[in-house]
Motif scaffolding. Structure first.
Motif, PDB file in Angstrom:
ATOM      1  N   GLU A 160      35.847  54.402 -17.252  1.00 19.00           N
ATOM      2  CA  GLU A 160      35.992  53.538 -16.083  1.00 19.00           C
ATOM      3  C   GLU A 160      35.748  52.078 -16.452  1.00 19.00           C
ATOM      4  O   GLU A 160      36.476  51.184 -15.979  1.00 19.00           O
ATOM      5  N   ARG A 161      34.760  51.824 -17.269  1.00 18.65           N
ATOM      6  CA  ARG A 161      34.496  50.465 -17.717  1.00 18.65           C
ATOM      7  C   ARG A 161      35.659  49.918 -18.531  1.00 18.65           C
ATOM      8  O   ARG A 161      36.050  48.749 -18.386  1.00 18.65           O
ATOM      9  N   PHE A 162      36.218  50.757 -19.382  1.00 24.24           N
ATOM     10  CA  PHE A 162      37.342  50.305 -20.201  1.00 24.24           C
ATOM     11  C   PHE A 162      38.570  50.039 -19.332  1.00 24.24           C
ATOM     12  O   PHE A 162      39.326  49.087 -19.598  1.00 24.24           O
ATOM     13  N   TRP A 199      27.194  64.265 -21.759  1.00 21.22           N
ATOM     14  CA  TRP A 199      28.133  63.485 -22.547  1.00 21.22           C
ATOM     15  C   TRP A 199      29.457  63.324 -21.803  1.00 21.22           C
ATOM     16  O   TRP A 199      30.093  62.263 -21.874  1.00 21.22           O
ATOM     17  N   ASP A 200      29.889  64.349 -21.114  1.00 21.59           N
ATOM     18  CA  ASP A 200      31.127  64.240 -20.337  1.00 21.59           C
ATOM     19  C   ASP A 200      30.981  63.217 -19.217  1.00 21.59           C
ATOM     20  O   ASP A 200      31.909  62.433 -18.941  1.00 21.59           O
ATOM     21  N   THR A 201      29.804  63.190 -18.589  1.00 24.31           N
ATOM     22  CA  THR A 201      29.576  62.197 -17.534  1.00 24.31           C
ATOM     23  C   THR A 201      29.580  60.784 -18.100  1.00 24.31           C
ATOM     24  O   THR A 201      30.185  59.863 -17.529  1.00 24.31           O
ATOM     25  N   LEU A 202      28.908  60.588 -19.241  1.00 29.23           N
ATOM     26  CA  LEU A 202      28.884  59.272 -19.863  1.00 29.23           C
ATOM     27  C   LEU A 202      30.273  58.857 -20.333  1.00 29.23           C
ATOM     28  O   LEU A 202      30.667  57.689 -20.178  1.00 29.23           O
ATOM     29  N   PRO A 235      26.334  39.597 -21.592  1.00 29.27           N
ATOM     30  CA  PRO A 235      25.369  39.754 -20.495  1.00 29.27           C
ATOM     31  C   PRO A 235      25.328  41.191 -19.987  1.00 29.27           C
ATOM     32  O   PRO A 235      26.352  41.857 -19.856  1.00 29.27           O
ATOM     33  N   VAL A 236      24.109  41.659 -19.713  1.00 25.07           N
ATOM     34  CA  VAL A 236      23.892  43.026 -19.232  1.00 25.07           C
ATOM     35  C   VAL A 236      23.115  42.932 -17.923  1.00 25.07           C
ATOM     36  O   VAL A 236      22.027  42.349 -17.882  1.00 25.07           O
ATOM     37  N   GLN A 237      23.674  43.502 -16.873  1.00 29.52           N
ATOM     38  CA  GLN A 237      23.017  43.490 -15.566  1.00 29.52           C
ATOM     39  C   GLN A 237      22.213  44.765 -15.383  1.00 29.52           C
ATOM     40  O   GLN A 237      22.715  45.869 -15.601  1.00 29.52           O
ATOM     41  N   LEU A 238      20.976  44.596 -14.972  1.00 29.41           N
ATOM     42  CA  LEU A 238      20.059  45.717 -14.790  1.00 29.41           C
ATOM     43  C   LEU A 238      19.633  45.789 -13.331  1.00 29.41           C
ATOM     44  O   LEU A 238      19.332  44.770 -12.711  1.00 29.41           O
ATOM     45  N   THR A 272      27.514  48.598 -22.472  1.00 30.78           N
ATOM     46  CA  THR A 272      26.054  48.677 -22.603  1.00 30.78           C
ATOM     47  C   THR A 272      25.402  48.966 -21.259  1.00 30.78           C
ATOM     48  O   THR A 272      24.442  49.751 -21.176  1.00 30.78           O
ATOM     49  N   GLU A 273      25.909  48.361 -20.172  1.00 31.18           N
ATOM     50  CA  GLU A 273      25.374  48.640 -18.842  1.00 31.18           C
ATOM     51  C   GLU A 273      25.523  50.106 -18.480  1.00 31.18           C
ATOM     52  O   GLU A 273      24.604  50.739 -17.934  1.00 31.18           O
ATOM     53  N   ALA A 274      26.684  50.691 -18.797  1.00 30.49           N
ATOM     54  CA  ALA A 274      26.911  52.100 -18.481  1.00 30.49           C
ATOM     55  C   ALA A 274      25.964  53.008 -19.273  1.00 30.49           C
ATOM     56  O   ALA A 274      25.420  53.981 -18.740  1.00 30.49           O
ATOM     57  N   ILE A 275      25.764  52.697 -20.543  1.00 32.85           N
ATOM     58  CA  ILE A 275      24.874  53.513 -21.365  1.00 32.85           C
ATOM     59  C   ILE A 275      23.431  53.401 -20.876  1.00 32.85           C
ATOM     60  O   ILE A 275      22.698  54.400 -20.793  1.00 32.85           O
TER      61      ILE A 275
END
Length: 385
Positions: A27-29, A18-21, A108-111, A66-69
């Motif tokens: 960072e995304r924010f 959870w700390d890593t996420l 959009p979500v990049q995978l 969403t990409e990070a999760i």
């Protein structure tokens, strides 16, 4: 000396994940705040200015989150190095990472996922997509569900503009039509029909304060519509961005048949149930049979009336399933038979035939005993006039 606290290894591992996420989401924010700073040279002073800027940039934030999760939850699938072939069960090695961008309701979500290919079977696969539940095509399931809900309420052109205004995502009317057809391929009339309780509620609301039972009208009709073969919707082989050529497929006119139940409430109608498909008359009869066997139409609580044209394929199903219903020929088709009815009743030759036909035409425009105001005439045996 106090007792030492026992900490489970699973709790420590979960806390670390959870700390890593949390760090990745921060960072995304921060990246989104940098973009917001470039948009605001000076801080806005009014609420509409603030909401408009945040609205335009919201998908960059929600899509990035969403990409990070996804990257955090499916790290194991992302780092997978081998997989079994779905056909020959052979061991496949990861080839390279392939990027793909999908469109969702959050943006959009990049995978980025590994690609596996079996040279023996000549089949490629993406286990990452299967684990994530990604469907074929750019538009994902959440967008498809929103499209289906919207096009069932408004026309396709209106749904296209509303979808873009409300979500900020573009989706053409042709794509909406394709998605709706794909969703409705395996549906039956019972899947789209309201429940018996809902139908009884509508009947009760119409019959409230009235002595007689309400009139429930069943309309059945068919019409030819232009259709395209399934091959016309599939992507064609060859180079892209080349000069367009005339399509090799040929369109076809097919018969679309449908039915509708509605209640008469004074000068307005109350929709109850409808079903329209490109289908044969046997399939339409089967749908009517499913409606009757499911008990959706309480015949003891309504006065059932069937308004149709003179096609034999319609009346054979009506007579078999609803023999007690009042059968009414609609005024447009009834007018086509006026002279024929007058000749059959008065004989041929008969005087003042055009006057008799005109008087019958006036009568067909009058509401009959059940109160159908759309125009109709009950064709009984000879001498019924």
């Amino acid at each position: 000396m106090g007792a030492a606290e026992v900490i489970a290894f699973e709790e420590v591992r979960a806390r670390k994940q959870w700390d890593t996420l949390r760090h990745q989401l921060h960072e995304r924010f921060d990246q989104w705040l940098d973009t917001l700073e470039t948009q605001w040279h000076e801080p806005p002073t009014t609420l509409p200015q603030m909401t408009a800027t945040v609205w335009n940039l919201r998908q960059q934030l929600t899509g990035g989150i969403t990409e990070a999760i996804v990257a955090h939850v499916h790290r194991g699938e992302h780092d997978r190095t081998q997989v079994n072939c779905p056909r020959c069960e052979g061991v496949l090695r990861a080839q390279e990472f392939v990027c793909r961008t999908v469109e969702t309701m959050v943006g959009p979500v990049q995978l980025e996922r590994p690609y596996f290919y079996c040279r023996l079977c000549r089949v490629g696969c993406y286990p990452f997509d299967e684990a994530l539940g990604v469907v074929a095509g750019c538009k994902q399931l959440d967008m498809q569900q929103a499209v289906v809900h919207l096009v069932t309420e408004v026309p396709y052109d209106t749904a296209q503009s509303l979808f873009c205004d409300l979500t900020g995502m573009a989706c053409g009317s042709e794509r909406m039509h394709t998605v709706t057809n794909q969703v409705g391929e395996k549906l039956t009339v019972l899947d789209v029909a309201p429940s018996r309780e809902e139908i009884l509620r509508r009947i009760a609301s119409v019959s409230a304060g009235r002595f007689r039972r309400p009139v429930l009208v069943l309309g059945i009709d068919g019409a030819y519509v232009p259709t395209r073969p399934d091959s016309a919707r599939e992507p064609r082989e060859g180079r892209r961005h080349t000069r367009a050529k005339r399509a090799r497929w040929r369109g076809q006119w097919r018969d679309a048949k449908g039915l509708r139940f509605y209640l008469l409430d004074g000068e307005r109608i109350v929709h109850v149930l409808s079903w329209h498909q490109v289908q044969s008359d046997e399939q339409l009869g089967e749908s009517l049979k499913q409606i009757k066997e499911a008990g959706l139409i309480p015949e003891e609580q309504v006065r059932l009336c069937v308004v149709c044209d003179g096609a034999e394929w319609i009346w054979k199903h009506v007579q078999a399933l609803f023999p007690q219903a009042r059968q009414v020929l609609d005024s447009y088709h009834c007018a086509q038979y006026l002279h024929r009815v007058a000749k059959a009743h008065y004989g041929q030759p008969f005087q003042y035939g055009h006057l008799i036909a005109r008087s019958l035409a006036v009568e067909t425009c009058l509401p009959f005993s059940y109160g159908v105001r759309s125009g109709g005439f009950f064709l009984g045996p000879r001498g019924c006039f």
